[in-house]
Design an enzyme around this catalytic site. Structure first.
Site, PDB file in Angstrom:
ATOM      1  N   SER A   3     -11.840   4.639   1.114  1.00 33.94           N
ATOM      2  CA  SER A   3     -10.449   3.963   1.847  1.00 33.94           C
ATOM      3  C   SER A   3      -9.540   5.349   1.987  1.00 33.94           C
ATOM      4  O   SER A   3      -8.697   5.166   2.828  1.00 33.94           O
ATOM      5  CB  SER A   3      -9.945   2.814   1.270  1.00 33.94           C
ATOM      6  OG  SER A   3      -9.440   3.124   0.150  1.00 33.94           O
ATOM      7  N   SER A  60     -13.520   4.964  -3.503  1.00 33.72           N
ATOM      8  CA  SER A  60     -12.557   5.523  -2.410  1.00 33.72           C
ATOM      9  C   SER A  60     -11.908   6.743  -2.463  1.00 33.72           C
ATOM     10  O   SER A  60     -11.129   7.163  -1.511  1.00 33.72           O
ATOM     11  CB  SER A  60     -11.441   4.349  -1.962  1.00 33.72           C
ATOM     12  OG  SER A  60     -12.146   3.340  -1.626  1.00 33.72           O
ATOM     13  N   LYS A  84      -0.656   8.355  -0.342  1.00 30.64           N
ATOM     14  CA  LYS A  84      -1.461   7.407   0.429  1.00 30.64           C
ATOM     15  C   LYS A  84      -0.629   6.116   0.604  1.00 30.64           C
ATOM     16  O   LYS A  84       0.097   5.704  -0.192  1.00 30.64           O
ATOM     17  CB  LYS A  84      -2.820   6.892  -0.561  1.00 30.64           C
ATOM     18  CG  LYS A  84      -3.609   5.910   0.180  1.00 30.64           C
ATOM     19  CD  LYS A  84      -5.211   5.643  -0.770  1.00 30.64           C
ATOM     20  CE  LYS A  84      -5.863   4.804  -0.160  1.00 30.64           C
ATOM     21  NZ  LYS A  84      -6.944   4.210  -0.980  1.00 30.64           N
TER      22      LYS A  84
END
Length: 495
Positions: free
Chosen positions: A158, A182, A78
């Site tokens: 997210s 998330s 990420k």
């Protein structure tokens, strides 16, 4: 074997160890899948040269018999994790072009365990969002579609890029971070597994901060076994993170027996929300029945302060965000805006932050600054902290009664269409976190397991919440649920 990228971590590891495939072959298969999947917009900084270099090094280690569990396995990282010499932007324009000179602890531990980094994954800007629509790189698209409808769907947020990439077989697994859901919400929206470990289990060092008392890294994988393998590699004490727990990391994979006879699973009455879709209600009932069939005892429990969790979260998280993001001012960190003649330092700050931050980040920074300001600090921030303590105590009381895990829905709906929520009241979007934020506020481990599909064929997930530091036990309960649910559906390839 052209379909190597469709394997999970466990299957690929076994093939590598038997010598039936090489890390280079695995990595090439993933890199090809990434090249073909531009429509998903999941990978935003690709690192093919680095990936091939690490894959070759992993093959050497495998041949020498010196192979940790993640050796040679290609994963995505990420964009919130700082990676040395590779863009790490937190999907924000304010960090455009930032290449750190250091590596986050978690990505370093994965590299030390032999994992191959394929590149950086898209996400909501500074991890603020539930639909991956706040990214400076543009929206991520969910590989799943509703029936025969071509409308693009959100992968959740997210960690939307991580979820989309794993679900579409662009990588074998990916890192995510979870501040209010998330990891678990995008995992549920894309039919994969995602675990948020206990706060302090994974180091936060080198992960760009959103809300420091809530943020926690975790793996996003194709199965519970894969989550156990990757979580073990990501965990461990880190003296560079003052909140990192100095606890031994168990062999999570060895704890997956699937035997949950005599375990007590709590069903919280407060999670029966008004207006919850019948399909989610049914899935939850089915999940409880599956665990009961596997030998667990199902008990009704109460978590009385649940209704205050979302308001408390949306005071605490923005407050910490406004403090953490104050450093991005164009002087110490971040891109500086171009200034007109006669502009002073105030104009420089204002223009830099107005240009560098997107609307959602600006909204949360303003809320956070407001609740921390003189005159409102006690009314909002301190009150929210007291509510947080009560929420934590609710869980402690339930666990003290012998409950081993708590079963809830992971999300209030299946994946929704991109753009469907953005024009609505932002509170509608925040309601997506209704089942997940309590876990962050209490610092507990939580896992989302795919357990079924809705009438439009979209995946739905169930969440299990565990006792603090007992990820192994939680993973084993999730393993029993996964085995009973038998979820094998995959998104049909359209990209």
């Amino acid at each position: 074997m052209s379909e190597l990228n469709t394997l999970g971590l466990g299957e690929a590891r076994d093939l590598l160890r038997k010598g039936e495939a090489t890390s280079v072959e695995l990595t090439e298969a993933c890199l090809k899948a990434i090249e073909d999947a531009g429509a998903l917009n999941a990978f935003v900084h690709k690192t093919p040269e680095l990936a091939m270099e690490r894959a070759a090094a992993a093959d050497t280690r495998l041949k020498a018999g010196d192979a940790p569990a993640m050796c040679g396995l290609p994963v995505g990282i990420k964009d919130l994790f700082c990676t040395k010499g590779v863009e790490s932007q937190a999907a924000s324009a304010i960090l455009d072009g930032f290449k750190p000179e250091y590596e986050s602890t978690v990505s370093q531990q994965l590299a030390d365990a032999g994992a191959v980094m394929l590149g950086k994954l898209n996400m909501d800007e500074f991890a603020m969002g539930s639909s991956n629509e706040t990214s400076t790189y543009g929206n991520v698209v969910n590989p799943w579609r509703r029936g025969n409808d071509d409308a693009p769907l959100t992968p959740g947020g997210s960690s939307g890029g991580s979820a989309s990439a794993v679900a579409a077989d662009l990588c074998l697994a990916a890192t995510g971070t979870d501040t209010g859901g998330s990891i678990r919400q995008p995992a549920a929206f894309t039919g994969i597994t995602g675990i948020k470990p206990t706060y302090g289990r994974c180091s936060r060092w080198g992960i760009i901060a959103f809300a420091s008392s809530l943020d926690q890294a975790g793996p996003m994988t194709k199965s519970v076994r894969d989550a156990a393998i990757m979580l073990e590699a990501m965990c461990g004490h880190d003296p560079k993170d003052s909140t990192s727990a100095d606890l031994a990391v168990p062999n999570f994979e060895a704890m997956l027996t699937g035997d949950i006879k005599g375990k007590k699973i709590g069903i919280p009455k407060e999670y029966r929300m008004e207006g919850m879709p019948g399909e989610i209600e049914q899935l939850w009932a089915d999940g409880a029945a599956m665990l009961k069939d596997a030998g667990a005892e199902i008990v009704d429990i109460s978590l009385p302060h649940t209704k205050y969790a979302l308001p408390a979260y949306y005071v605490i998280a923005p407050a910490e965000a406004s403090s953490n993001l104050a450093r991005y001012d164009g002087v110490r960190y971040g891109q500086r805006a171009s200034l007109a003649q006669g502009d002073g330092i105030t104009e420089m700050y204002e223009k830099t932050r107005a240009e560098g931050f997107g609307p959602e980040v600006q909204r949360r920074v303003m809320i956070g600054t407001y609740v921390l300001s003189a005159g409102f600090y006690d009314a909002y921030y301190n009150r929210a902290r007291r509510v947080r303590t009560l929420i934590k105590k609710d869980f402690e009381d339930v666990f003290a009664q012998g409950v081993d895990a708590i079963l809830t829905p992971a999300t209030p709906s299946a994946a929704f269409g991109l753009g469907e929520m953005t024009d609505a009241d932002p509170v509608q979007m925040y309601l997506n976190d209704v089942f997940t934020v309590t876990v962050n506020l209490a610092g507990l481990p939580g896992i989302s397991v795919p357990a079924g599909v809705d009438k439009q064929g979209l995946p739905l997930g169930l969440q299990l919440i565990g006792r603090p530091w007992e990820e192994g036990d939680l993973l084993n309960t999730a393993y029993a649920l996964e085995s009973a649910a038998g979820f094998v559906a995959k998104a049909g390839k359209w990209w």
